[in-house]
Design a protein around this motif. Structure first.
Motif, PDB file in Angstrom:
ATOM      1  N   SER A 310       0.717  -1.329   0.145  1.00  0.00           N
ATOM      2  CA  SER A 310       0.050  -0.105   0.180  1.00  0.00           C
ATOM      3  C   SER A 310       0.869   1.220   0.103  1.00  0.00           C
ATOM      4  N   GLY A 311       2.060   1.252   0.839  1.00  0.00           N
ATOM      5  CA  GLY A 311       2.967   2.391   0.868  1.00  0.00           C
ATOM      6  C   GLY A 311       3.404   2.605  -0.450  1.00  0.00           C
ATOM      7  N   LEU A 312       3.870   1.524  -1.092  1.00  0.00           N
ATOM      8  CA  LEU A 312       4.362   1.622  -2.539  1.00  0.00           C
ATOM      9  C   LEU A 312       3.617   2.370  -3.622  1.00  0.00           C
ATOM     10  N   ARG A 313       2.176   1.820  -3.533  1.00  0.00           N
ATOM     11  CA  ARG A 313       1.283   2.088  -4.467  1.00  0.00           C
ATOM     12  C   ARG A 313       0.990   3.543  -4.348  1.00  0.00           C
ATOM     13  N   PHE A 314       0.782   4.157  -2.852  1.00  0.00           N
ATOM     14  CA  PHE A 314       0.398   5.444  -2.608  1.00  0.00           C
ATOM     15  C   PHE A 314       1.489   6.426  -2.862  1.00  0.00           C
ATOM     16  N   VAL A 315       2.571   6.133  -2.847  1.00  0.00           N
ATOM     17  CA  VAL A 315       3.652   7.181  -3.182  1.00  0.00           C
ATOM     18  C   VAL A 315       3.705   7.328  -4.799  1.00  0.00           C
ATOM     19  N   SER A 316       3.396   5.931  -5.430  1.00  0.00           N
ATOM     20  CA  SER A 316       3.261   6.100  -7.016  1.00  0.00           C
ATOM     21  C   SER A 316       2.271   6.987  -7.353  1.00  0.00           C
ATOM     22  N   PHE A 317       1.252   6.768  -6.708  1.00  0.00           N
ATOM     23  CA  PHE A 317       0.032   7.359  -7.192  1.00  0.00           C
ATOM     24  C   PHE A 317      -0.011   8.922  -7.155  1.00  0.00           C
ATOM     25  N   LEU A 318       0.545   9.117  -5.850  1.00  0.00           N
ATOM     26  CA  LEU A 318       0.806  10.695  -5.630  1.00  0.00           C
ATOM     27  C   LEU A 318       1.867  11.428  -6.579  1.00  0.00           C
ATOM     28  N   HIS A 319       2.920  10.777  -6.992  1.00  0.00           N
ATOM     29  CA  HIS A 319       3.894  11.132  -8.035  1.00  0.00           C
ATOM     30  C   HIS A 319       3.135  11.373  -9.272  1.00  0.00           C
ATOM     31  N   GLU A 320       2.240  10.285  -9.562  1.00  0.00           N
ATOM     32  CA  GLU A 320       1.742  10.232 -11.024  1.00  0.00           C
ATOM     33  C   GLU A 320       0.655  11.400 -10.847  1.00  0.00           C
ATOM     34  N   ALA A 321       0.059  11.813  -9.799  1.00  0.00           N
ATOM     35  CA  ALA A 321      -0.723  12.790  -9.743  1.00  0.00           C
ATOM     36  C   ALA A 321      -0.077  14.526 -10.151  1.00  0.00           C
ATOM     37  N   CYS A 322       1.161  14.364 -10.002  1.00  0.00           N
ATOM     38  CA  CYS A 322       1.874  15.641 -10.213  1.00  0.00           C
ATOM     39  C   CYS A 322       2.048  15.544 -11.730  1.00  0.00           C
ATOM     40  N   PHE A 323       2.174  14.722 -12.246  1.00  0.00           N
ATOM     41  CA  PHE A 323       2.202  14.661 -13.774  1.00  0.00           C
ATOM     42  C   PHE A 323       0.820  14.753 -14.498  1.00  0.00           C
ATOM     43  N   GLY A 324      -0.108  14.619 -13.845  1.00  0.00           N
ATOM     44  CA  GLY A 324      -1.607  14.947 -14.033  1.00  0.00           C
ATOM     45  C   GLY A 324      -1.826  16.335 -14.237  1.00  0.00           C
ATOM     46  N   VAL A 325      -1.434  17.122 -13.223  1.00  0.00           N
ATOM     47  CA  VAL A 325      -1.342  18.312 -13.097  1.00  0.00           C
ATOM     48  C   VAL A 325      -0.587  19.338 -14.105  1.00  0.00           C
ATOM     49  N   LEU A 326       0.611  18.596 -14.451  1.00  0.00           N
ATOM     50  CA  LEU A 326       1.301  19.069 -15.408  1.00  0.00           C
ATOM     51  C   LEU A 326       0.816  18.948 -16.807  1.00  0.00           C
ATOM     52  N   SER A 327       0.053  17.940 -16.924  1.00  0.00           N
ATOM     53  CA  SER A 327      -0.578  17.600 -18.279  1.00  0.00           C
ATOM     54  C   SER A 327      -1.630  18.627 -18.690  1.00  0.00           C
ATOM     55  N   GLN A 328      -2.260  19.159 -17.544  1.00  0.00           N
ATOM     56  CA  GLN A 328      -3.369  20.247 -17.638  1.00  0.00           C
ATOM     57  C   GLN A 328      -2.761  21.478 -18.024  1.00  0.00           C
ATOM     58  N   LEU A 329      -1.400  21.799 -17.444  1.00  0.00           N
ATOM     59  CA  LEU A 329      -0.800  22.718 -17.914  1.00  0.00           C
ATOM     60  C   LEU A 329      -0.225  22.852 -19.307  1.00  0.00           C
ATOM     61  N   LYS A 330       0.097  21.754 -19.791  1.00  0.00           N
ATOM     62  CA  LYS A 330       0.413  21.539 -21.087  1.00  0.00           C
ATOM     63  C   LYS A 330      -0.743  21.581 -21.995  1.00  0.00           C
ATOM     64  N   ALA A 331      -1.806  21.129 -21.834  1.00  0.00           N
ATOM     65  CA  ALA A 331      -3.395  21.727 -22.592  1.00  0.00           C
ATOM     66  C   ALA A 331      -3.674  22.986 -22.415  1.00  0.00           C
ATOM     67  N   ALA A 332      -3.409  23.752 -21.422  1.00  0.00           N
ATOM     68  CA  ALA A 332      -3.654  25.043 -21.138  1.00  0.00           C
ATOM     69  C   ALA A 332      -2.705  25.859 -22.335  1.00  0.00           C
ATOM     70  N   ALA A 333      -1.654  25.593 -22.334  1.00  0.00           N
ATOM     71  CA  ALA A 333      -0.580  25.893 -23.351  1.00  0.00           C
ATOM     72  C   ALA A 333      -1.072  25.948 -24.704  1.00  0.00           C
ATOM     73  N   LYS A 334      -1.581  24.885 -25.308  1.00  0.00           N
ATOM     74  CA  LYS A 334      -1.961  24.622 -26.406  1.00  0.00           C
ATOM     75  C   LYS A 334      -3.369  25.315 -26.667  1.00  0.00           C
ATOM     76  N   LEU A 335      -4.262  25.514 -25.782  1.00  0.00           N
ATOM     77  CA  LEU A 335      -5.576  26.211 -26.011  1.00  0.00           C
ATOM     78  C   LEU A 335      -5.250  27.741 -25.959  1.00  0.00           C
ATOM     79  N   ALA A 336      -4.203  28.268 -25.281  1.00  0.00           N
ATOM     80  CA  ALA A 336      -4.310  29.940 -25.250  1.00  0.00           C
ATOM     81  C   ALA A 336      -2.898  30.368 -25.461  1.00  0.00           C
ATOM     82  N   LYS A 337      -2.274  29.768 -26.519  1.00  0.00           N
ATOM     83  CA  LYS A 337      -0.873  29.959 -26.873  1.00  0.00           C
ATOM     84  C   LYS A 337      -0.740  31.444 -26.905  1.00  0.00           C
ATOM     85  N   SER A 338      -1.714  32.059 -27.745  1.00  0.00           N
ATOM     86  CA  SER A 338      -1.235  33.885 -28.061  1.00  0.00           C
ATOM     87  C   SER A 338      -1.538  34.706 -27.069  1.00  0.00           C
TER      88      SER A 338
END
Length: 499
Positions: A310-338
């Motif tokens: 459970s500890g291994l999975r929790f740390v992995s999940f939380l770390h992957e959640a960071c990449f999820g937030v960064l993916s949203q920033l990437k999507a925002a960059a595409k939508l409002a580039k100018s």
């Protein structure tokens, strides 16, 4: 010559401070911009960042304390080894022998190998008199129990060496049939051995894996793009913590800014070198797919609520959640580039005001004038590059907005590296690492619930029901094999065709 070197160092420090000021100004301007123009998206991003931050701060504190404790402990052990070596040389003492040797596999028929997990070189369940041994010794078939001892270190390298040693032990054994009962990462040792030495693994007639967290490593395509490589910022911040503590501890407060700037430059260079090394190292390892369990009759026992897995999975999940937030920033960059020019304007206003402040008050050091001028120049250069570069580039204002998440991501990567025993994970954000109850392929899991609230559920090797199941499984396997041997020994009638 000395004055020239000092001037060069000061110039580098001023340049670095100007770059940091530019990053800070863009970060503040981007926050103001997003709050004013994209309230809903900013609120969601802020909420996720705060939640991840609240969960990460305790992790960062524990990791910092653990690192300090580790350094002190290793220094103490090194000192004790030196003292011991000197004492043996002076007084002629003999070094104490390691009593953690394996049991020999000296039978020519059936051997059951007990493989312990991480940090348990003398795991009680593998020693004579344990409930596991008594249960196996109580079956109706005669078997030899052989304890396999390895270093118990939590690292891929230690497990690989153990896999090689286990293969050598099986190869040297005269036994005709081998069975293995392995706990925790001992199961990963058996899995790796089956891939490294398939001809030796064919001697194994069955394995029973107790609470093994099967580790999966794979390079994946991160939708966050280049944002994931901002991991270096988190490494720099982490480096500045001990530098700040040491500077204040030794009362060099006046040199703190210089120490932080020099440390950040060194950390940035070190991160680049280590990232390159780690990616090259992983590229070699990931070429070999070893996620399957290439053995016959694989029994998998797992504890419900296993705290280690459970500890291994929790740390992995939380770390992957960071990449999820960064993916949203990437999507925002595409939508409002100018639309990302107002933060630059706000940064310009900030630097113009600070330059005017330094010019208006002669008491302020003129170094700050140079720092602000460099910061203004960096901001202008980045803005111009953003105007003329490809639309696929990430807006620097969003890069600045990603600073909190990438900082949290570093600490979570460090926690994951400790949990999985592989420090390279800190510098390889493109590598997905997680654990599972089963290896790849169609496997069934027999689950056991803890009997009391004081039971360590990861310790399946000591669960009474699991112990009985191991003994019953061995008995039934040997019954089936003896029955098969008996059938093979019966004479076969030869049919003849009569013309």
């Amino acid at each position: 010559m000395t004055s020239l070197i000092i001037l060069l160092i000061e110039s580098i420090l001023v340049l670095w401070m100007g770059i940091i000021f530019a990053i800070g100004a863009l970060f503040g301007a981007s926050i103001i911009y997003f709050i004013s123009m994209h309230r809903a998206g900013t609120a969601g991003y802020a909420a996720k960042t705060v939640v991840i931050g609240l969960l990460t701060v305790p992790v960062a504190i524990l990791l910092t304390l653990a690192s300090a404790s580790y350094v002190v402990t290793m220094a103490a052990r090194k000192s004790l080894r030196v003292v011991g070596a000197v004492s043996r040389r002076i007084f002629g003492f003999k070094p104490t022998e390691d009593t953690c040797d394996d049991d020999p596999a000296d039978t020519a028929e059936v051997t059951v190998h007990l493989v312990h997990g991480t940090f348990e070189r003398r795991a009680p369940w593998t020693l004579p008199g344990s409930e596991m041994r008594k249960a196996i010794e109580g079956i109706k078939h005669k078997v030899k129990i052989a304890r396999f001892s390895w270093s118990g270190k939590n690292s891929p390298a230690a497990r690989s060496r153990a896999a090689q040693a286990l293969a050598q032990k099986l190869k040297a054994s005269p036994s005709r049939r081998h069975y293995i009962v392995a706990h925790s990462h001992g199961g990963n040792i058996v899995r790796e051995m089956s891939h490294l030495y398939p001809e030796i693994a064919s001697k194994i007639h069955g394995v029973c894996l107790l609470s093994t967290p099967f580790i999966f490593r794979r390079e994946i395509n991160r939708t966050a793009g280049n944002f994931i490589y901002l991991n270096s910022i988190g490494f720099i911040f982490a480096t500045l913590i001990p530098v700040t503590a040491a500077t204040l501890l030794f009362r060099f407060n006046a040199y703190l800014p210089d120490a932080l700037i020099i440390a950040s430059i060194i950390a940035f260079i070190v991160e680049l070198v280590l990232s390159k090394y780690c990616r090259r190292s992983y590229a070699q390892e990931l070429k070999v797919a070893n996620e399957m369990m290439d053995l016959r009759d694989v029994q998998i026992y797992h504890a419900i609520g296993d705290e280690a897995d459970s500890g291994l999975r929790f740390v992995s999940f939380l770390h992957e959640a960071c990449f999820g937030v960064l993916s949203q920033l990437k999507a925002a960059a595409k939508l409002a580039k100018s639309k990302f020019h107002w933060p630059y304007v706000a940064a310009y206003v900030f630097f113009i005001c600070t330059i005017g402040y330094v010019a208006f008050f002669p008491s302020v050091s003129k170094i700050w004038m140079a720092v602000n001028l460099i910061g203004l120049g960096v901001t202008i250069a980045v803005h111009v590059m953003q105007r003329f570069h490809s639309s696929t580039d990430d807006p620097p204002v969003l890069v600045a907005a990603a600073l909190p998440i990438v900082t949290f991501s570093f600490w979570l990567a460090a926690a994951k590296a400790i949990a999985f025993g592989d420090w390279r994970l800190i510098f390889c954000p493109e590598i997905l690492v997680s654990s599972s109850e089963t290896p790849a392929g169609p496997h069934q899991v027999l689950k056991f619930a803890p009997q009391t609230d004081g039971t360590m559920v990861h310790s399946t090797h000591s669960h009474p029901e699991a112990v009985l199941n191991v003994a019953s499984w061995l008995d039934s396997r040997l019954d089936a094999e003896e029955a098969g041997d008996a059938r093979n020994k019966k004479p076969h009638a030869i049919s003849q065709n009569i013309a």
